[in-house]
Design a protein around this motif. Structure first.
Motif, PDB file in Angstrom:
ATOM      1  N   VAL A  97      -1.111 -17.636  -7.809  1.00 32.09           N
ATOM      2  CA  VAL A  97      -0.459 -18.816  -8.380  1.00 32.09           C
ATOM      3  C   VAL A  97       0.909 -19.048  -7.722  1.00 32.09           C
ATOM      4  N   VAL A  98       1.654 -17.952  -7.580  1.00 32.10           N
ATOM      5  CA  VAL A  98       2.983 -18.066  -6.972  1.00 32.10           C
ATOM      6  C   VAL A  98       2.875 -18.648  -5.561  1.00 32.10           C
ATOM      7  N   GLY A  99       1.936 -18.093  -4.792  1.00 28.47           N
ATOM      8  CA  GLY A  99       1.764 -18.530  -3.408  1.00 28.47           C
ATOM      9  C   GLY A  99       1.360 -19.993  -3.315  1.00 28.47           C
ATOM     10  N   ARG A 100       0.442 -20.413  -4.199  1.00 23.21           N
ATOM     11  CA  ARG A 100      -0.034 -21.801  -4.128  1.00 23.21           C
ATOM     12  C   ARG A 100       1.062 -22.792  -4.508  1.00 23.21           C
ATOM     13  N   LYS A 133       3.263 -25.747  -1.792  1.00 24.03           N
ATOM     14  CA  LYS A 133       3.615 -27.171  -1.930  1.00 24.03           C
ATOM     15  C   LYS A 133       5.072 -27.402  -1.570  1.00 24.03           C
ATOM     16  N   LYS A 134       5.944 -26.523  -2.088  1.00 21.25           N
ATOM     17  CA  LYS A 134       7.381 -26.700  -1.845  1.00 21.25           C
ATOM     18  C   LYS A 134       7.718 -26.512  -0.373  1.00 21.25           C
ATOM     19  N   VAL A 135       7.116 -25.477   0.229  1.00 24.63           N
ATOM     20  CA  VAL A 135       7.390 -25.208   1.643  1.00 24.63           C
ATOM     21  C   VAL A 135       6.956 -26.406   2.487  1.00 24.63           C
ATOM     22  N   VAL A 136       5.749 -26.914   2.209  1.00 32.60           N
ATOM     23  CA  VAL A 136       5.221 -28.040   2.993  1.00 32.60           C
ATOM     24  C   VAL A 136       6.135 -29.252   2.871  1.00 32.60           C
ATOM     25  N   GLU A 137       6.556 -29.531   1.634  1.00 34.52           N
ATOM     26  CA  GLU A 137       7.438 -30.678   1.406  1.00 34.52           C
ATOM     27  C   GLU A 137       8.711 -30.571   2.235  1.00 34.52           C
ATOM     28  N   LEU A 138       9.266 -29.344   2.239  1.00 35.29           N
ATOM     29  CA  LEU A 138      10.543 -29.162   2.922  1.00 35.29           C
ATOM     30  C   LEU A 138      10.417 -29.250   4.442  1.00 35.29           C
TER      31      LEU A 138
END
Ligand SMILES: [Zn+2]
Length: 310
Positions: free
Chosen positions: A260-263, A267-272
């Motif tokens: 769950v943490v990784g998923r 999203k946040k990493v991709v956005e940034l």
């Protein structure tokens, strides 16, 4: 020494050079390290007489040889020659060469006792339980040697695995990990003042796989995927993004842990990072699987084929 405006503008190609008495101010040549990636209000100062420089925004500082070497992307000895061809006060090339040699020798010593970059008690001789720990995870001995993975038998990091962190083949620090799987509390210990770079970052043309930890990198490396870099966690910051850009990365595949943490982190990493690279993709690992749990080349190949383009 007497640094001149001409040298800063024509040789180092610095922008917005201003004369400020004993110093010149200019836009920082390392502005990619700044929080906003810019230095529109010049923060870089260099002392005319000594050549010592400092940037108030990113905190980088050093002497003239260091500056020329980094800005022109030349080895220190070449930088010294450039300086000597330009100024009457010369850099002592022989002394510099000795300094570089002793630094390299220190890095090559089998057992480094104390350096600023590796902890006291660091040794490359891994005890049996540590070798087993890696063997159980299918990480090869050759890869451990290549990454100079070590162990501490004394000091603050007693009984911990030491992962030296190289950026561009240069030792920049280390992280420590407890041995074993079922650990209460944190598995990793980052030394005080550790600046999160990326584990296994070197100049690359093309694609990088972003994973969470050094173990993931070592496992994928053993399986033949050599261009994986670890974030030291499940988040990325602008400093790390800038390092990737600086090392020529154009495409990124985000491959965080299958939990769950990784998923959520994905999203946040991709956005940034999306605005900074020509292509960003996601590789969602099956539930409960981390990159370091992948056991075979074939599985890895299948997974890589399932990369989701965004
Ligand atoms: Zn700066």
């Amino acid at each position: 020494m007497r640094i001149t405006r001409e040298f800063l503008e024509n040789v180092l190609k610095l922008k917005n050079v201003r004369d400020c008495g004993d110093n010149f101010m200019a836009s920082c040549p390392f502005e990619f390290l700044h929080t906003d990636g810019k230095d529109s209000n010049p923060s870089f100062g260099i002392h005319k007489e000594s050549g010592l420089w400092h940037c108030f925004a990113c905190g980088e500082k050093g002497g003239l040889t260091n500056l020329v070497s980094r800005v022109l992307d030349k080895p220190p000895l070449v930088a010294a020659e450039i300086i000597n061809g330009y100024f009457s006060q010369k850099v002592d090339i022989e002394k510099l060469a000795r300094k570089i040699k002793s630094f390299e020798e220190a890095l090559n010593t089998e057992n480094i006792k104390t350096t600023n970059l590796l902890p006291q008690g660091y040794t490359k001789n891994l005890p049996k339980n540590v070798i087993n720990f890696f063997q159980n995870r299918g990480i090869s001995k050759g890869v451990l040697e290549e990454f100079e993975v070590g162990f501490c038998s004394e000091g603050v990091y007693k009984d911990m695995i030491i992962f030296p962190v190289f950026v561009n083949n240069f030792l920049t620090g280390f992280v420590a990990r407890v041995v074993g799987e079922n650990v209460v509390g944190k598995k990793y210990l980052l030394p005080k003042g550790f600046r999160k770079a990326l584990y296994n970052l070197s100049p690359i043309e093309g694609c990088v796989y972003l994973v969470e930890g050094p173990l993931d990198v070592l496992k994928l490396y053993t399986l033949g995927l050599r261009n994986a870099c670890a974030l030291f966690g499940s988040s990325i910051d602008y400093f790390q993004v800038r390092l990737l850009i600086k090392h020529g990365v154009r495409e990124v595949v985000v491959m965080l842990d299958g939990d769950v943490v990784g998923r959520n982190a994905t999203k946040k990493v991709v956005e940034l990072i999306k605005p900074f690279f020509s292509k960003v993709s996601i590789l969602n690992l099956p539930d409960g699987l981390d990159p370091c749990d992948i056991s075979e080349r074939t599985v890895l190949r299948m997974l890589l084929r399932s990369v989701m383009d965004l």
